[in-house]
Design a protein around this motif. Sequence first.
Motif, short mmCIF file in Angstrom:
data_model
loop_
_atom_site.label_atom_id
_atom_site.label_comp_id
_atom_site.label_asym_id
_atom_site.label_seq_id
_atom_site.Cartn_x
_atom_site.Cartn_y
_atom_site.Cartn_z
N CYS A 182 0.77 -1.00 -0.11
CA CYS A 182 0.02 0.14 0.22
C CYS A 182 1.09 1.31 0.14
N GLY A 217 -4.14 11.44 0.10
CA GLY A 217 -4.54 11.40 1.52
C GLY A 217 -5.42 9.99 1.49
N GLN A 218 -5.15 9.09 0.69
CA GLN A 218 -5.94 7.75 0.65
C GLN A 218 -4.82 6.73 0.50
N VAL A 269 -3.97 3.20 -0.99
CA VAL A 269 -4.04 2.64 -2.43
C VAL A 269 -3.13 1.29 -2.31
N GLU A 313 0.31 5.75 0.10
CA GLU A 313 -0.37 7.06 0.34
C GLU A 313 -0.69 7.86 -0.91
#
Length: 146
Positions: free
Chosen positions: A51, A56-57, A59, A53
């Motif tokens: 993962c 701000g999410q 992924v 960032e």
Amino acid sequence: MSRTLAPFAFLAAASLFAGSATAQETTSYSLEKTADGYVRMNNKTGEMSICHEKLGQLVCKVAAEERTLYEEDIADLKARVAKLEDTVAGIGKLPPVVRDNLPSDEDFEKGLSYMEKFMRRFMGLAKELDGENKDAPSNPAVPQKT
């Protein structure tokens, strides 16, 4: 007194073990920070995801997909290398039709002699023309062409 405490101690240990197992079942994923982002693990299947960032999410991409793409790239490269090796190996082997039609050393030397004579004459003509241009009066209105 110790006999009465033993069943309670066993029950307490069993409840702690059951409590930690229940906590793992309710938490589907574990998330660990790495230098490049995060690694997410599915606690039920063991599947790993990488993962990052972005805006701000978080992924995430399944690591198995990346591994599959990596293995496909390696297989493609191996096939290309094998094809190139076959091509290089084939270059050293001339087919009989080509090999039998190559000129002999005598014919090759004869052809090289013709080329040498041609080049000497051509260079001689170029020097003569260059000498004529030096002797001619220079006219600044006419550009020289070489």
